[in-house]
Design a protein around this motif. Structure first.
Motif, PDB file in Angstrom:
ATOM      1  N   GLU A 209       0.832  -1.213   0.000  1.00 30.33           N
ATOM      2  CA  GLU A 209       0.000   0.000   0.000  1.00 30.33           C
ATOM      3  C   GLU A 209       0.860   1.254   0.000  1.00 30.33           C
ATOM      4  N   GLU A 210       0.312   2.332  -0.500  1.00 31.40           N
ATOM      5  CA  GLU A 210       1.017   3.608  -0.407  1.00 31.40           C
ATOM      6  C   GLU A 210       1.171   3.954   1.076  1.00 31.40           C
ATOM      7  N   PHE A 295      -7.797   5.536   8.410  1.00 28.86           N
ATOM      8  CA  PHE A 295      -6.688   6.467   8.276  1.00 28.86           C
ATOM      9  C   PHE A 295      -7.286   7.833   7.952  1.00 28.86           C
ATOM     10  N   ASN A 306      -9.130   1.622   6.585  1.00 24.00           N
ATOM     11  CA  ASN A 306      -7.942   0.766   6.516  1.00 24.00           C
ATOM     12  C   ASN A 306      -8.359  -0.691   6.583  1.00 24.00           C
TER      13      ASN A 306
END
Ligand SMILES: Nc1ncnc2c1ncn2[C@@H]1O[C@H](COP(=O)(O)OP(=O)(O)O)[C@@H](O)[C@H]1O
Ligand SMILES: [Mg+2]
Length: 356
Positions: A209-210, A295, A306
């Motif tokens: 994930e970023e 998030f 998330n």
């Protein structure tokens, strides 16, 4: 163990008689007496006095004509069984939270607390879970995923794809796990390779994930078809040593993070968290309980889902009970409600026609 202890301590003893059942790391089931022996004295005191059948092999079998705990002798013949009205799987992670024990309880015809097979397994797999969230229109972070076999076959293609689609920093995770095990943050191609190697030790599927700069907000959900959401809480980082919420930060009380309820959010953001928590619960077809983790991006103020945990921590320091307490529902009432929901779901499912 800590969650089970908290449940035993908080449950209404006028109403419920707790039969403790333990499962060892190797998968061996402990009799109620053996399981009780693992609890601290203070919790053991709260159990009914006449816990017997020490040393016997016990099992729940997938035969609804024998619903409950079946005691087996050494030849594997079944002796007497102890009826169980409802099972509360206070089990985190693999085999407890991933739909497998839920499947056993379905086959045995015993009502149980919490999510069913589908929601449990989808809540365990971060790739599947994200697909369901996206399909429900919920905002999620950018991610990609691949199989370990793919990684082992064509490392460079996988690395290039991650650099192109996700970039750095990124978070590398085993798709199925929890408690931050096997998760690391990669800031460069070299650390990315190490991070993938680590994650691939824990699962055959890896998600990347970023890496975002975020506030971590959580929300407790309770209910079946019409879920309710608690006041949100927040993991507040007290000192920068906590790079992210790893295993030690979550469970060892390092003092670097603190769980605060209610989270310091504007009213509209609180409502958005609650609405999205319920949507996330419904997106996986949740039942009973779940904790939904968010998030909140510091740069854009965007709220992203998330993950959803179908058996969140239930200890005295865990977020799920704390958020309900702060919302006016003490833990003993939460447990009472969860058990009631287990019976409601069982009754609802019993209406389904299974033979044609
Ligand atoms: N994409 C991300 N950006 C920033 N931090 C992240 C990201 N993903 C995970 N983290 C950090 O890692 C922690 C664990 O990740 P999470 O996806 O919640 O896994 P687990 O199921 O093990 O709890 C999060 O609580 C957060 O601190
Ligand atoms: Mg998490």
């Amino acid at each position: 163990m800590r969650s089970a202890r908290a449940v035993i301590e908080a449950i209404d003893r006028e109403k419920y008689e707790v039969v403790p059942i333990g499962i060892t790391k190797k998968g061996h089931w402990l009799s109620p007496a053996e399981a009780a022996g693992l609890l601290p004295e203070s919790a053991r005191q709260l159990l009914p006095k006449e816990i017997s059948n020490a040393g016997e092999t016990v099992a729940i079998i997938g035969d609804p004509s024998r619903p409950g705990l079946v005691a087996l002798n050494h030849n594997g013949n079944s002796r007497q069984s102890q009826a169980l009205d409802v099972v509360f799987p206070v089990l985190h992670g693999t085999y407890g939270e991933d739909g497998t024990i839920q499947g056993l309880l379905e086959m045995a015809g015993i009502p149980y607390v919490g999510c069913g097979v589908l929601a449990s397994s989808c809540g365990m797999d971060k790739v599947l879970m994200k697909a369901l969230f996206r399909d429900a229109g919920l905002p999620i972070c950018k991610y990609t995923w691949f199989l370990r076999s793919e990684w082992e076959r064509e490392r460079n293609i996988v690395l290039r794809r991650i650099s192109r689609e996700i970039g750095f920093p990124c978070f590398v995770k085993p798709a199925n796990l929890g408690s931050s095990v096997g998760i690391s943050k990669a800031k460069s191609r070299r650390t990315l390779e190490e991070a993938i190697e680590l994650a691939a030790r824990y699962d055959r599927k890896v998600i990347v994930e970023e890496g975002l700069d975020v506030r971590e907000i959580e929300c407790a959900v309770i209910g079946n078809d019409e879920p309710e959401a608690s006041l949100p809480g927040e993991y507040v980082v007290l000192d920068k040593q906590a790079a992210f919420l790893d295993y030690a930060e979550k469970y060892s009380g390092t003092g670097h993070v603190e769980f605060v309820v209610p989270a310091a959010l504007k009213r509209r953001m609180t409502e958005r968290v609650q609405r999205m928590a319920k949507q996330a619960f419904q997106a996986v077809d949740g039942a009973g309980l779940a904790r939904v983790d968010f998030f909140l991006r510091r740069d854009t103020n965007e709220l992203l889902v998330n993950e959803l945990n179908t058996i969140p921590g239930l200890t005295d320091v865990s977020g799920y009970p704390k958020m309900w307490t702060a919302s006016g529902l003490p833990f003993s009432q939460v447990l009472d409600r969860l058990i009631q929901l287990a019976f409601e779901r069982y009754a609802d499912k019993s209406r389904i026609q299974t033979s044609i």
